[in-house]
Design a protein around this motif. Structure first.
Motif, PDB file in Angstrom:
ATOM      1  N   ARG A   1       0.821  -1.221   0.000  1.00  0.00           N
ATOM      2  CA  ARG A   1       0.000   0.000   0.000  1.00  0.00           C
ATOM      3  C   ARG A   1       0.854   1.269   0.000  1.00  0.00           C
ATOM      4  O   ARG A   1       0.579   2.236   0.718  1.00  0.00           O
ATOM      5  CB  ARG A   1      -0.978  -0.011   1.178  1.00  0.00           C
ATOM      6  CG  ARG A   1      -1.994  -1.160   1.053  1.00  0.00           C
ATOM      7  CD  ARG A   1      -2.934  -1.201   2.201  1.00  0.00           C
ATOM      8  NE  ARG A   1      -2.234  -1.617   3.406  1.00  0.00           N
ATOM      9  CZ  ARG A   1      -2.717  -1.521   4.631  1.00  0.00           C
ATOM     10  NH1 ARG A   1      -3.899  -0.989   4.823  1.00  0.00           N
ATOM     11  NH2 ARG A   1      -2.019  -1.949   5.656  1.00  0.00           N
ATOM     12  N   THR A   2       1.972   1.202  -0.771  1.00  0.00           N
ATOM     13  CA  THR A   2       2.836   2.378  -0.912  1.00  0.00           C
ATOM     14  C   THR A   2       3.122   2.602  -2.395  1.00  0.00           C
ATOM     15  O   THR A   2       2.406   2.092  -3.254  1.00  0.00           O
ATOM     16  CB  THR A   2       4.152   2.216  -0.113  1.00  0.00           C
ATOM     17  OG1 THR A   2       4.793   1.018  -0.553  1.00  0.00           O
ATOM     18  CG2 THR A   2       3.887   2.131   1.383  1.00  0.00           C
ATOM     19  N   LEU A   3       4.206   3.327  -2.668  1.00  0.00           N
ATOM     20  CA  LEU A   3       4.459   3.812  -4.030  1.00  0.00           C
ATOM     21  C   LEU A   3       4.468   2.721  -5.091  1.00  0.00           C
ATOM     22  O   LEU A   3       3.869   2.873  -6.154  1.00  0.00           O
ATOM     23  CB  LEU A   3       5.781   4.593  -4.062  1.00  0.00           C
ATOM     24  CG  LEU A   3       6.189   5.118  -5.444  1.00  0.00           C
ATOM     25  CD1 LEU A   3       5.152   6.083  -5.995  1.00  0.00           C
ATOM     26  CD2 LEU A   3       7.546   5.809  -5.367  1.00  0.00           C
TER      27      LEU A   3
ATOM     28  N   ASP B   1      12.859   7.282  -1.474  1.00  0.00           N
ATOM     29  CA  ASP B   1      12.406   6.031  -0.892  1.00  0.00           C
ATOM     30  C   ASP B   1      11.807   5.140  -1.977  1.00  0.00           C
ATOM     31  O   ASP B   1      10.635   4.849  -1.978  1.00  0.00           O
ATOM     32  CB  ASP B   1      11.321   6.396   0.141  1.00  0.00           C
ATOM     33  CG  ASP B   1      11.036   5.247   1.076  1.00  0.00           C
ATOM     34  OD1 ASP B   1      11.549   4.156   0.857  1.00  0.00           O
ATOM     35  OD2 ASP B   1      10.263   5.476   2.032  1.00  0.00           O
ATOM     36  N   TYR B   2      12.634   4.742  -2.941  1.00  0.00           N
ATOM     37  CA  TYR B   2      12.141   3.980  -4.096  1.00  0.00           C
ATOM     38  C   TYR B   2      13.162   2.899  -4.420  1.00  0.00           C
ATOM     39  O   TYR B   2      14.362   3.181  -4.470  1.00  0.00           O
ATOM     40  CB  TYR B   2      11.947   4.951  -5.274  1.00  0.00           C
ATOM     41  CG  TYR B   2      11.598   4.285  -6.577  1.00  0.00           C
ATOM     42  CD1 TYR B   2      10.389   3.605  -6.727  1.00  0.00           C
ATOM     43  CD2 TYR B   2      12.474   4.318  -7.656  1.00  0.00           C
ATOM     44  CE1 TYR B   2      10.076   2.983  -7.914  1.00  0.00           C
ATOM     45  CE2 TYR B   2      12.163   3.706  -8.852  1.00  0.00           C
ATOM     46  CZ  TYR B   2      10.960   3.033  -8.977  1.00  0.00           C
ATOM     47  OH  TYR B   2      10.655   2.407 -10.156  1.00  0.00           O
ATOM     48  N   PRO B   3      12.703   1.651  -4.634  1.00  0.00           N
ATOM     49  CA  PRO B   3      13.649   0.540  -4.806  1.00  0.00           C
ATOM     50  C   PRO B   3      14.302   0.463  -6.182  1.00  0.00           C
ATOM     51  O   PRO B   3      15.129  -0.417  -6.422  1.00  0.00           O
ATOM     52  CB  PRO B   3      12.785  -0.703  -4.548  1.00  0.00           C
ATOM     53  CG  PRO B   3      11.394  -0.274  -4.867  1.00  0.00           C
ATOM     54  CD  PRO B   3      11.314   1.185  -4.523  1.00  0.00           C
ATOM     55  N   GLY B   4      13.948   1.360  -7.104  1.00  0.00           N
ATOM     56  CA  GLY B   4      14.579   1.378  -8.421  1.00  0.00           C
ATOM     57  C   GLY B   4      15.293   2.689  -8.669  1.00  0.00           C
ATOM     58  O   GLY B   4      15.340   3.553  -7.793  1.00  0.00           O
ATOM     59  N   VAL B   5      15.859   2.828  -9.869  1.00  0.00           N
ATOM     60  CA  VAL B   5      16.503   4.075 -10.261  1.00  0.00           C
ATOM     61  C   VAL B   5      16.498   4.111 -11.783  1.00  0.00           C
ATOM     62  O   VAL B   5      16.518   3.060 -12.432  1.00  0.00           O
ATOM     63  CB  VAL B   5      17.937   4.155  -9.691  1.00  0.00           C
ATOM     64  CG1 VAL B   5      18.842   3.089 -10.295  1.00  0.00           C
ATOM     65  CG2 VAL B   5      18.544   5.536  -9.884  1.00  0.00           C
TER      66      VAL B   5
ATOM     67  N   GLY C   1      17.672   2.992   0.704  1.00  0.00           N
ATOM     68  CA  GLY C   1      17.161   3.524  -0.559  1.00  0.00           C
ATOM     69  C   GLY C   1      18.282   3.629  -1.582  1.00  0.00           C
ATOM     70  O   GLY C   1      18.112   4.209  -2.646  1.00  0.00           O
ATOM     71  N   ALA C   2      19.445   3.037  -1.229  1.00  0.00           N
ATOM     72  CA  ALA C   2      20.650   3.230  -2.042  1.00  0.00           C
ATOM     73  C   ALA C   2      20.719   2.209  -3.174  1.00  0.00           C
ATOM     74  O   ALA C   2      21.485   1.263  -3.155  1.00  0.00           O
ATOM     75  CB  ALA C   2      21.891   3.149  -1.154  1.00  0.00           C
ATOM     76  N   THR C   3      19.910   2.423  -4.210  1.00  0.00           N
ATOM     77  CA  THR C   3      19.751   1.447  -5.282  1.00  0.00           C
ATOM     78  C   THR C   3      21.036   1.216  -6.073  1.00  0.00           C
ATOM     79  O   THR C   3      21.400   0.083  -6.377  1.00  0.00           O
ATOM     80  CB  THR C   3      18.642   1.918  -6.245  1.00  0.00           C
ATOM     81  OG1 THR C   3      17.514   2.312  -5.478  1.00  0.00           O
ATOM     82  CG2 THR C   3      18.240   0.811  -7.176  1.00  0.00           C
ATOM     83  N   LEU C   4      21.724   2.298  -6.443  1.00  0.00           N
ATOM     84  CA  LEU C   4      22.937   2.148  -7.254  1.00  0.00           C
ATOM     85  C   LEU C   4      24.098   1.663  -6.400  1.00  0.00           C
ATOM     86  O   LEU C   4      24.959   0.927  -6.862  1.00  0.00           O
ATOM     87  CB  LEU C   4      23.294   3.479  -7.912  1.00  0.00           C
ATOM     88  CG  LEU C   4      22.354   3.882  -9.048  1.00  0.00           C
ATOM     89  CD1 LEU C   4      22.413   5.372  -9.300  1.00  0.00           C
ATOM     90  CD2 LEU C   4      22.694   3.114 -10.320  1.00  0.00           C
ATOM     91  N   THR C   5      24.123   2.100  -5.151  1.00  0.00           N
ATOM     92  CA  THR C   5      25.223   1.731  -4.260  1.00  0.00           C
ATOM     93  C   THR C   5      25.093   0.276  -3.827  1.00  0.00           C
ATOM     94  O   THR C   5      26.095  -0.436  -3.731  1.00  0.00           O
ATOM     95  CB  THR C   5      25.214   2.654  -3.020  1.00  0.00           C
ATOM     96  OG1 THR C   5      25.012   4.006  -3.458  1.00  0.00           O
ATOM     97  CG2 THR C   5      26.516   2.567  -2.249  1.00  0.00           C
TER      98      THR C   5
ATOM     99  N   GLU D   1      11.516  -3.493  -0.030  1.00  0.00           N
ATOM    100  CA  GLU D   1      10.960  -2.177   0.224  1.00  0.00           C
ATOM    101  C   GLU D   1      12.087  -1.224   0.584  1.00  0.00           C
ATOM    102  O   GLU D   1      12.901  -1.526   1.452  1.00  0.00           O
ATOM    103  CB  GLU D   1       9.971  -2.262   1.383  1.00  0.00           C
ATOM    104  CG  GLU D   1       8.618  -1.759   0.971  1.00  0.00           C
ATOM    105  CD  GLU D   1       7.627  -1.961   2.067  1.00  0.00           C
ATOM    106  OE1 GLU D   1       7.422  -1.002   2.813  1.00  0.00           O
ATOM    107  OE2 GLU D   1       7.090  -3.081   2.176  1.00  0.00           O
ATOM    108  N   ALA D   2      12.144  -0.104  -0.134  1.00  0.00           N
ATOM    109  CA  ALA D   2      13.221   0.845   0.136  1.00  0.00           C
ATOM    110  C   ALA D   2      12.909   1.613   1.406  1.00  0.00           C
ATOM    111  O   ALA D   2      11.771   1.668   1.851  1.00  0.00           O
ATOM    112  CB  ALA D   2      13.364   1.805  -1.036  1.00  0.00           C
TER     113      ALA D   2
END
Ligand SMILES: *Cc1c(COP(=O)(O)O)cnc(C)c1O
Length: 391
Positions: A162-164, A303-307, A266-270, A294-295
């Motif tokens: 129930r989030t983004l 606060d997003y699990p992708g980039v 939330g550090a998707t690239l790192t 979940e980020a």
């Protein structure tokens, strides 16, 4: 027709067949109108008169003195609705109008992109519906109210966490059913082609202004440009004009959450690995079975699990580098800029400030000219920050 939209191996179009005609229609319209005088005149009018462009490139003298570098802030925080997002929502809203679309849909986490879309819907007279996880609706009541004031309907999503990411799935589903009438207004440099390319183009106004302004002020290019990275649009917006200038170091700063190395970051690239999320191949926060984690970040915008896929490419080719700062460091960055300059940054932007502080502490970086993209202002974060650091 969709052949572009690849950044090395990243990007692409990983969507159900049914969406392909809509993406092709959108790409064709984007390519047509980006060079159309009438479209550009109207867009430039709104960017200036409605959004408040150009924004200043401000020499932050107090912060510079304190950190031992020459620091400029690109003041996207001064725009209408408080952040860079309006550059893209104005452009896509107008594009939808030129395409004859009669309805806008969007999805939003904390509400920032929803608000930037809602005001554009009101401005252009296009009915707007915004999907939002019911958890987020509950947490962000004021932002829901803001959207509704601007005529948008907020649609709570009850599935999944129930989030983004659930709101994104729901928006995709809606679009598939209403392709003829509806434009899906994506808020960052992510999703299937043409979105990553198109959103970067619409945000590249930040980089164009910055280049002109730094040449006027310094007569040379900066040493380093820093920007926070959620989906990646403010960073690509300011990077865009400098990617070809190899001497300019480009740094993207991610939201590390409480602990960068934990699975709740939330550090998707790192910290992430290659995977497909929301229509394109990029880095993703996922577990060993490919389930999306979940980020987590103190700032909703990170606060997003992708980039966005172009960032994955810039990382792999080492043209840009990426690092993460923790929630705690970001809160210190928030305070630092507020105290030294009287400028209260968005928590997202505070990540770039925090990184600049660490960067400037290194001997080899003393005296460098740094530009920080101040992607937004902190009004929206007052409540959260006052609870975290006690005002
Ligand atoms: C949404 C948002 C971000 C993150 O989005 P990007 O697409 O990575 O730019 C950063 N800063 C602010 C102020 C935001 O509202």
């Amino acid at each position: 027709m969709i052949s572009k939209g690849k950044f090395g191996k990243f990007g692409g179009v990983f969507v159900p067949e049914l969406l392909i005609p809509a993406l092709e229609e959108l790409e064709a319209a984007y390519l047509k109108y980006k060079d159309d005088d009438e479209f550009n005149n109207e867009l430039n009018y709104y960017l200036k008169e409605f959004a408040g462009r150009p924004t200043a490139l401000y020499h932050a003298e107090n912060l510079s003195k304190k950190l031992g570098c020459k620091i400029y802030l690109k003041r996207e925080d001064m725009l209408h609705t408080g952040a860079h997002k309006i550059n893209n929502t104005l452009a896509q809203g107008l594009l939808a109008k030129y395409m004859g679309k009669t309805r806008l849909i969007a999805e939003t986490g904390a509400g920032q992109h929803g608000i930037a879309t809602a005001v554009v819907g009101a401005l252009l007279g296009i009915p707007t519906e915004v999907y939002m996880g019911s958890e987020d609706v509950e947490r962000q009541k004021l932002n829901v109210f803001r959207m509704e004031l601007s005529n948008a309907a907020v649609l709570p999503v009850e599935s999944g966490s129930r989030t983004l990411k659930d709101a994104i799935n729901e928006a995709m589903r809606d679009w598939i059913t209403n392709l003829k009438t509806t434009h899906y207004l994506i808020g960052s440099t992510m999703g299937p082609h043409p979105y990553p390319t198109m959103v970067k183009y619409f945000q590249s106004i930040i980089g164009q202004e910055t280049k002109r302004q730094i040449m006027e002020k310094e007569g040379r290019l900066p040493d380093t440009i820093m920007a926070c990275v959620g989906g990646g649009s403010n960073a690509l917006g300011i990077f865009s004009e400098f990617i070809g200038d190899d001497e300019v170091e480009l740094v993207g700063v991610e939201g590390g959450g409480h602990d960068i190395k934990s699975h709740r970051t939330g550090a998707t690239l790192t910290m992430g690995t290659e995977g497909v999320l929301h229509g394109s191949l990029s880095y993703v926060l996922q577990n060993n079975d490919g389930q999306i984690n979940e980020a987590h970040s103190v700032s909703a915008g990170l606060d997003y699990p992708g980039v966005g896929p172009e960032h994955a490419y810039l990382k792999d080719t080492s043209r840009a580098c990426y690092d993460a700062v923790t929630d705690q460091e970001a809160l210190e960055g928030f305070r630092l800029l507020s105290k030294t300059e009287g400028i209260i940054p968005a928590l997202e932007s505070a990540h770039a400030i925090a990184y600049a502080k660490k960067y400037a502490e290194k001997k080899e970086n003393k005296g460098k000219i740094i530009i920080i993209n101040l992607s937004g202002r902190g009004d929206k974060d007052m409540d959260l920050v006052s609870r975290q650091i006690g005002g």
